[in-house]
Write an enzyme that holds these catalytic residues in place. Structure first.
Site, PDB file in Angstrom:
ATOM      1  CG  HIS A 268     116.150 -66.148  -8.299  1.00  0.00           C
ATOM      2  ND1 HIS A 268     116.687 -65.607  -9.429  1.00  0.00           N
ATOM      3  CD2 HIS A 268     117.214 -66.605  -7.577  1.00  0.00           C
ATOM      4  CE1 HIS A 268     118.008 -65.726  -9.400  1.00  0.00           C
ATOM      5  NE2 HIS A 268     118.357 -66.327  -8.277  1.00  0.00           N
ATOM      6  CG  HIS A 307     116.067 -57.835 -13.343  1.00  0.00           C
ATOM      7  ND1 HIS A 307     117.203 -57.415 -12.696  1.00  0.00           N
ATOM      8  CD2 HIS A 307     116.206 -59.158 -13.560  1.00  0.00           C
ATOM      9  CE1 HIS A 307     117.999 -58.449 -12.547  1.00  0.00           C
ATOM     10  NE2 HIS A 307     117.429 -59.519 -13.042  1.00  0.00           N
ATOM     11  CG  ASP A 363     112.891 -66.220 -15.661  1.00  0.00           C
ATOM     12  OD1 ASP A 363     113.642 -67.079 -16.146  1.00  0.00           O
ATOM     13  OD2 ASP A 363     113.029 -65.757 -14.522  1.00  0.00           O
TER      14      ASP A 363
HETATM   15  N1  CMC Z   1     104.236 -57.106 -12.217  1.00  0.00           N
HETATM   16  C1  CMC Z   1     103.583 -56.027 -11.703  1.00  0.00           C
HETATM   17  N2  CMC Z   1     104.166 -55.079 -10.964  1.00  0.00           N
HETATM   18  C2  CMC Z   1     105.471 -55.214 -10.726  1.00  0.00           C
HETATM   19  C3  CMC Z   1     106.220 -56.301 -11.228  1.00  0.00           C
HETATM   20  C4  CMC Z   1     105.558 -57.267 -12.002  1.00  0.00           C
HETATM   21  N3  CMC Z   1     106.206 -58.312 -12.512  1.00  0.00           N
HETATM   22  N4  CMC Z   1     107.501 -56.182 -10.832  1.00  0.00           N
HETATM   23  C5  CMC Z   1     107.562 -55.063 -10.097  1.00  0.00           C
HETATM   24  N5  CMC Z   1     106.342 -54.483 -10.048  1.00  0.00           N
HETATM   25  C6  CMC Z   1     105.997 -53.199  -9.404  1.00  0.00           C
HETATM   26  C7  CMC Z   1     105.974 -53.365  -7.882  1.00  0.00           C
HETATM   27  O1  CMC Z   1     104.676 -53.711  -7.444  1.00  0.00           O
HETATM   28  C8  CMC Z   1     106.387 -51.978  -7.435  1.00  0.00           C
HETATM   29  O2  CMC Z   1     105.282 -51.118  -7.593  1.00  0.00           O
HETATM   30  P1  CMC Z   1     105.030 -49.930  -6.518  1.00  0.00           P
HETATM   31  O3  CMC Z   1     106.212 -49.022  -6.683  1.00  0.00           O
HETATM   32  O4  CMC Z   1     103.746 -49.331  -6.909  1.00  0.00           O
HETATM   33  O5  CMC Z   1     105.001 -50.595  -5.177  1.00  0.00           O
HETATM   34  C9  CMC Z   1     107.417 -51.566  -8.487  1.00  0.00           C
HETATM   35  O6  CMC Z   1     107.055 -52.280  -9.664  1.00  0.00           O
HETATM   36  C10 CMC Z   1     108.855 -51.869  -8.106  1.00  0.00           C
HETATM   37  O7  CMC Z   1     108.951 -53.275  -7.884  1.00  0.00           O
HETATM   38  P2  CMC Z   1     109.724 -53.971  -6.685  1.00  0.00           P
HETATM   39  O8  CMC Z   1     108.915 -55.124  -6.221  1.00  0.00           O
HETATM   40  O9  CMC Z   1     110.136 -52.928  -5.689  1.00  0.00           O
HETATM   41  O10 CMC Z   1     111.010 -54.470  -7.436  1.00  0.00           O
HETATM   42  P3  CMC Z   1     112.080 -55.498  -6.888  1.00  0.00           P
HETATM   43  O11 CMC Z   1     113.362 -55.056  -7.439  1.00  0.00           O
HETATM   44  O12 CMC Z   1     111.965 -55.658  -5.408  1.00  0.00           O
HETATM   45  O13 CMC Z   1     111.608 -56.884  -7.533  1.00  0.00           O
HETATM   46  C11 CMC Z   1     111.331 -58.648  -9.072  1.00  0.00           C
HETATM   47  C12 CMC Z   1     112.153 -57.410  -8.705  1.00  0.00           C
HETATM   48  C13 CMC Z   1     112.005 -59.375 -10.253  1.00  0.00           C
HETATM   49  C14 CMC Z   1     111.258 -59.608  -7.890  1.00  0.00           C
HETATM   50  C15 CMC Z   1     109.906 -58.205  -9.484  1.00  0.00           C
HETATM   51  O14 CMC Z   1     109.975 -57.340 -10.599  1.00  0.00           O
HETATM   52  C16 CMC Z   1     108.971 -59.362  -9.770  1.00  0.00           C
HETATM   53  O15 CMC Z   1     108.374 -59.918  -8.843  1.00  0.00           O
HETATM   54  N6  CMC Z   1     108.843 -59.791 -11.071  1.00  0.00           N
HETATM   55  C17 CMC Z   1     108.049 -60.959 -11.407  1.00  0.00           C
HETATM   56  C18 CMC Z   1     108.841 -62.229 -11.163  1.00  0.00           C
HETATM   57  C19 CMC Z   1     109.921 -62.435 -12.201  1.00  0.00           C
HETATM   58  O16 CMC Z   1     109.700 -62.300 -13.388  1.00  0.00           O
HETATM   59  N7  CMC Z   1     111.131 -62.829 -11.720  1.00  0.00           N
HETATM   60  C20 CMC Z   1     112.256 -63.139 -12.578  1.00  0.00           C
HETATM   61  C21 CMC Z   1     113.359 -62.143 -12.413  1.00  0.00           C
HETATM   62  S1  CMC Z   1     114.593 -62.281 -13.729  1.00  0.00           S
HETATM   63  C22 CMC Z   1     115.328 -63.805 -13.527  1.00  0.00           C
HETATM   64  C23 CMC Z   1     116.114 -63.890 -12.283  1.00  0.00           C
HETATM   65  O17 CMC Z   1     117.135 -63.219 -12.128  1.00  0.00           O
HETATM   66  O18 CMC Z   1     115.717 -64.669 -11.428  1.00  0.00           O
END
Ligand code: CMC
Length: 429
Positions: A268, A307, A363
């Protein structure tokens, strides 16, 4: 059959029920009637991490994740960032409309005159080790504030609520700045009522021996815009925490400490700090393809990308990229920017990111500006928390005044053992 309904058939029993559709949602309670045996509990919806479950009706923030649109109370984030101020936006989020001149003057007066923190809270900050993480200090001092304002427990009294809103928005920059000064062993710089919200914050952080700290107007504006961009983002993890804790009728300081704790997580608000770490770890542009390979192999995440809601460019990231140019004219260019731009370019051409619709989020670029402004990485999430305070409080207030809301209490699917007899120690494996 009514047009505005959902028909659900349980193929185990052939039973069909019709559920009303309202705002493209349905109430899952009627599916409880779906039972195979009369003594079954009945069906529930199962949605870990709320991927497709609305937990509230809200009038605060709208996001269209596919189109990359973000509106606060209907106003596009781009217009607010360009034409408004953080305090005006905070008022808009909390009270629903932009303030008129008198309302804004009164609001700014209240926030300005509640900036001081009790000296005993300063004492708490003094008690932390010099290398304590500023988010740990912020979370703890927010929780500690609840002990100073016991009347804050009267959460159903609108006047009491308003007073805590003034205090929290006014004091959070002071708590943040004092934590920062403590980390560096610097004497605290007290609030200066002649300065703007952002200007005063920079004064409390960076004032040294000069009698009056001169705030650079470009950096002051950049800070203010960054607060606006972070002010609210509908039902994100920390706002959901604020609502969840608030739903138990905890006071707003305790609820906000919990929300800030959620924000601290690297998935987050903690991601901004991690982005800088990642860029440093990559080291140089020629190493980017190698890092991307590791991301695709699932070894690491590309921090600042992806996201839950945006499946397009995060509009906040676009605005931040533009402010970066103005900030760098004052501070000099942060060499990490070029690396970030190259990383973005490579990622956005790569099938892995294209297929999954992974774009830079808020971010990705914010840390690069913060660093150019001389903020250490550990304080980045604290800066996020200052901006998000108005959003957390708006969400909290909306929850408390919504007659449809009750204490937050999800169900579970129990998959553990059924009843069994206690095993004495000498009979255990
Ligand atoms: N790098 C590599 N792969 C990713 C990333 C990433 N940053 N984000 C998502 N994926 C992949 C994930 O592995 C999955 O792949 P697969 O379908 O093969 O399993 C696919 O994309 C869908 O991702 P998800 O994990 O199901 O998506 P989510 O909605 O559960 O997670 C998230 C959203 C923000 C937690 C995630 O994208 C992430 O961990 N990003 C990196 C951390 C980050 O930048 N966070 C700040 C978010 S914006 C500010 C805020 O609101 O806090």
């Amino acid at each position: 059959m009514g047009a505005n309904t959902l028909t659900v058939t349980d193929n185990r029993t052939g039973k069909t029920i019709e559920i009303p559709i309202e705002n493209d949602t349905f109430d899952p309670m009627p599916v409880r009637q779906m039972k195979v045996n009369a003594d079954d509990f009945g069906m529930m919806s199962y949605d870990p991490s709320y991927r497709n479950t609305a937990s509230c009706k809200s009038k605060i923030t709208f996001i269209d994740g596919d189109k990359g649109i973000l509106l606060y109370r209907g106003y596009p984030i781009e217009q607010l960032a360009e034409k408004s101020t953080y305090l005006e936006v905070a008022y808009l989020l909390l009270f629903g409309e932009l303030p008129n001149k008198k309302q804004l003057d009164d609001w700014v007066f209240q926030i300005t005159h509640h900036r001081m923190i009790h000296e005993t809270i300063r004492g708490f900050i003094d008690g932390f080790h010099h290398d304590a993480h500023p988010m740990g200090m912020l979370i703890s001092s927010l929780a500690a504030m609840s002990t100073f304002y016991p009347e804050a427990k009267q959460i159903h009294d609108p006047e009491v609520r308003k007073m805590q809103i003034y205090r929290l928005i006014a004091k959070i920059p002071t708590l943040a700045a004092f934590s920062y000064r403590h980390s560096f062993g610097l004497p605290y710089s007290y609030p200066d009522d002649e300065l703007s919200y952002a200007g005063n914050f920079l004064n409390m952080l960076f004032k040294m021996n000069e009698l009056k700290y001169k705030v650079n107007p470009v950096l002051e504006k950049a800070m203010d815009v960054l607060f606006i961009l972070h002010a609210d983002h509908e039902q994100n993890c920390s706002s959901t925490t604020m609502r969840t804790v608030g739903s138990a009728h905890a006071d707003p300081y305790s609820s906000m400490a919990a929300a800030a704790a959620a924000l601290y997580g690297p998935l987050h608000g903690g991601a901004n700090e991690e982005v800088l770490r990642m860029l440093r770890q990559i080291g140089s542009k020629d190493k980017i393809p190698e890092y991307i390979k590791r991301v695709k192999a699932g070894e690491v995440l590309l921090m600042g990308f992806g996201h839950r809601v945006y499946k397009n460019y995060d509009p906040r990231a676009k605005i931040i990229k533009n402010i970066a140019e103005q900030v760098f004219e004052v501070t000099g260019k942060n060499p990490l920017l070029e690396m970030a731009i190259e990383l973005e370019r490579i990622a956005l051409q790569d099938d892995y990111f294209v297929k999954r619709k992974l774009y830079p989020n808020v971010d990705f670029y914010s840390g690069i500006i913060y660093e150019a402004m001389k903020f250490p990485a550990e304080i980045f999430t604290v800066l996020f928390a200052i901006g998000r305070t108005s959003g957390w409080l708006a969400q909290w207030q909306e929850l408390l005044t919504d007659p449809e809301q009750k204490i937050s209490r999800p169900r579970q699917v129990y998959l553990g053992p059924s009843t069994r007899d206690f095993v004495p120690m000498d009979k255990r494996k």
